[in-house]
Design a protein around this motif. Structure first.
Motif, PDB file in Angstrom:
ATOM      1  N   UNK A 119       7.919 -14.889   1.875  1.00  0.00           N
ATOM      2  CA  UNK A 119       6.650 -14.231   2.169  1.00  0.00           C
ATOM      3  C   UNK A 119       6.654 -12.769   1.733  1.00  0.00           C
ATOM      4  N   UNK A 120       7.757 -12.075   1.958  1.00  0.00           N
ATOM      5  CA  UNK A 120       7.828 -10.666   1.568  1.00  0.00           C
ATOM      6  C   UNK A 120       7.907 -10.502   0.055  1.00  0.00           C
ATOM      7  N   UNK A 121       8.643 -11.385  -0.585  1.00  0.00           N
ATOM      8  CA  UNK A 121       8.834 -11.252  -2.033  1.00  0.00           C
ATOM      9  C   UNK A 121       7.584 -11.635  -2.821  1.00  0.00           C
ATOM     10  N   UNK A 452       3.932 -10.199   4.962  1.00  0.00           N
ATOM     11  CA  UNK A 452       4.654  -9.069   4.368  1.00  0.00           C
ATOM     12  C   UNK A 452       4.289  -7.742   5.026  1.00  0.00           C
ATOM     13  N   UNK A 453       3.177  -7.721   5.777  1.00  0.00           N
ATOM     14  CA  UNK A 453       2.753  -6.475   6.434  1.00  0.00           C
ATOM     15  C   UNK A 453       3.416  -6.271   7.787  1.00  0.00           C
ATOM     16  N   UNK A 454       4.154  -7.258   8.273  1.00  0.00           N
ATOM     17  CA  UNK A 454       4.806  -7.087   9.572  1.00  0.00           C
ATOM     18  C   UNK A 454       5.794  -5.931   9.530  1.00  0.00           C
ATOM     19  N   UNK A 455       5.857  -5.125  10.586  1.00  0.00           N
ATOM     20  CA  UNK A 455       6.705  -3.920  10.578  1.00  0.00           C
ATOM     21  C   UNK A 455       8.178  -4.236  10.808  1.00  0.00           C
ATOM     22  N   UNK A 456       8.825  -4.783   9.774  1.00  0.00           N
ATOM     23  CA  UNK A 456      10.248  -5.125   9.874  1.00  0.00           C
ATOM     24  C   UNK A 456      11.151  -4.067   9.269  1.00  0.00           C
ATOM     25  N   UNK A 457      10.563  -3.027   8.679  1.00  0.00           N
ATOM     26  CA  UNK A 457      11.359  -1.990   8.017  1.00  0.00           C
ATOM     27  C   UNK A 457      11.401  -0.761   8.896  1.00  0.00           C
TER      28      UNK A 457
END
Length: 463
Positions: A119-121, A452-457
């Protein structure tokens, strides 16, 4: 229709709108759980070695941009296939991830990192699509596991997890039925992992999950490019059931629930960061201590009556030179820790705790005995815990199911507390506000337009 075709048809024929409300809620609950334990896993002492190896292979963390994904809890990004391996290892490396007790499978450790990495890539994956893919991929993993009848010799959580992750990523990427079969056959060709690492208490136990998660995304990429794989990978002459279950599988019994029971609703939380096989001993000792008012110093001996599988998995002695991986799979250490501290937490696997002479002395008086359960795959109840006190008093408690099982679920407040504690334990700890914000987004995952917008960083402080 053979087993492989049946499972692929199940994944192809269902989507988010076909899932009952309780199944959607279970999916969000266990996605939240897996993200939390994966974030905590970033602090595992072996992570530095894994990062170094990926750097040596030219696939290390640091690069950002297209084709990358977040390494949870570290503040880093990496090529997405590397992030999948790292995150899968992190979800599993502290033995804190959810499990299907009957199938003895921790498939979310493979599934969610593979899906999140994709999903992020690639972008464009909604929360609803993620919920559906995880739910249906987990069905593939669990139904294969439920069909198995032989005692585990190969590492089922990693292998079934890879098949589930492959189905889930294939669903997200829109592969048709033929290409999904290709992907699953290619993943089957790549499966790895045995119980030898578990027997030795080696850190390779969790890395087997990482290997298989990365195999899943490799298989999907190949299938998307029209590379074929074997299709009868479950029931064929040299298929999964013949080789990895020694021809003893009963697919007919497992197939009855395909499409009728979504297995994510039958997953169990782990309240303690230890092998699930230790949980009966922990819970029994804690409940007996509370009910009868004794403390660790009062205990002469603890005996846990459990299945042959539990004895085989965690009946090992505590050792003064053991590392955290060994200790998490040691009933004696887990029970001694519970009696000494009143619980078992992530902090109980730090070096000082592992070397505590008083804890090791108590652990030497904890034993696991076979209760004669005829099921070679029984990891939960029934179990019994017997505590003999120095006074001569003897107390016993019988457990039909373990805490966290669907019949004894972890309350939502405890689920949230576990998530927050995991976030605080990360290599770069999340603040309370960050943990709350991420938890809120995951609890409302169906409203997320792009995963990809989830705040995982996060870029917190290194402890």
């Amino acid at each position: 229709m053979n087993a492989a075709d049946r499972l692929v048809a199940h994944v192809q024929d269902h989507g988010y709108d076909d899932l009952p409300d309780d199944v959607r809620e279970a999916a969000k609950t266990f996605i939240l759980d897996a993200v939390g334990v994966g974030i905590a896993g970033s602090r595992h002492p072996r992570m530095a070695q894994v990062h170094a190896a990926l750097v040596a292979l030219g696939a290390g963390a640091g690069r950002a941009g297209p084709g990358t994904a977040t390494v949870w809890g570290s503040g880093e990004t990496a090529p997405w296939e590397s992030a999948v391996l790292l995150n899968a290892y992190q979800v599993f490396n502290q033995e804190f991830d959810c499990i299907h007790d009957r199938a003895v499978i921790h498939a979310m450790a493979c599934l969610l990192p593979a899906c999140m990495g994709y999903a992020q890539a690639h972008g464009g994956v909604s929360g609803r699509q993620l919920i559906a893919a995880v739910t249906l991929g987990l069905d593939v993993a669990i139904h294969v596991g439920l069909a198995q009848r032989a005692p585990m010799a190969f590492f089922r959580p990693a292998m079934c997890g890879a098949l589930g992750a492959t189905a889930a990523v294939a669903k997200l990427s829109g592969l048709d039925g033929t290409r999904m079969l290709d992907a699953l056959g290619l993943a089957y060709s790549h499966l790895s992992g045995t119980m030898q690492a578990h027997v030795e208490g080696s850190a390779a136990v969790g890395m087997q999950v990482g290997f298989n998660a990365r195999a899943a995304v490799t298989a999907c990429a190949l299938a998307a490019c029209d590379f074929p794989g074997p299709h009868d990978f479950l029931q064929g002459r040299f298929g999964y059931f013949a080789l990895f279950d020694f021809g003893q599988a009963d697919w007919a019994a497992a197939e009855a629930d395909v499409g009728r029971v979504f297995q994510i609703a039958r997953m169990s939380h782990k309240p303690y960061p230890t092998g699930r096989a230790t949980h009966g001993g922990i819970e029994g000792a804690l409940r007996l201590a509370r009910e009868h008012g004794f403390v660790a110093a009062d205990v002469e001996r603890v005996t846990v009556h459990a299945s042959a599988l539990v004895k085989r998995l965690v009946g090992r002695p505590a050792r003064p030179d053991m590392d955290a991986g060994y200790a998490r799979l040691c009933m004696a250490y887990a029970v001694a820790t519970a009696l000494q501290t009143g619980s078992v937490s992530l902090q109980d696997f730090q070096p000082a705790a592992l070397r505590d002479p008083a804890r090791l002395a108590l652990a030497a008086r904890v034993a696991v005995v076979d209760n004669g359960n005829p099921d070679p795959n029984a990891i939960g109840g029934p179990q019994a815990v017997e505590v003999l006190l120095r006074s001569g008093l003897r107390h016993t408690l019988r457990l039909e199911e373990l805490l966290g099982h669907p019949s004894r679920p972890l309350p939502p407040s405890e689920q949230d507390r576990k998530f927050d504690r995991c976030c605080a334990f990360a290599a770069r700890p999340l603040s309370a506000a960050q943990a709350h914000g991420l938890r809120t987004r995951l609890r409302r995952l169906e409203d997320c337009e792009d995963v990809a917008s989830l705040p995982l960083q996060f870029h917190g402080e290194t402890p």
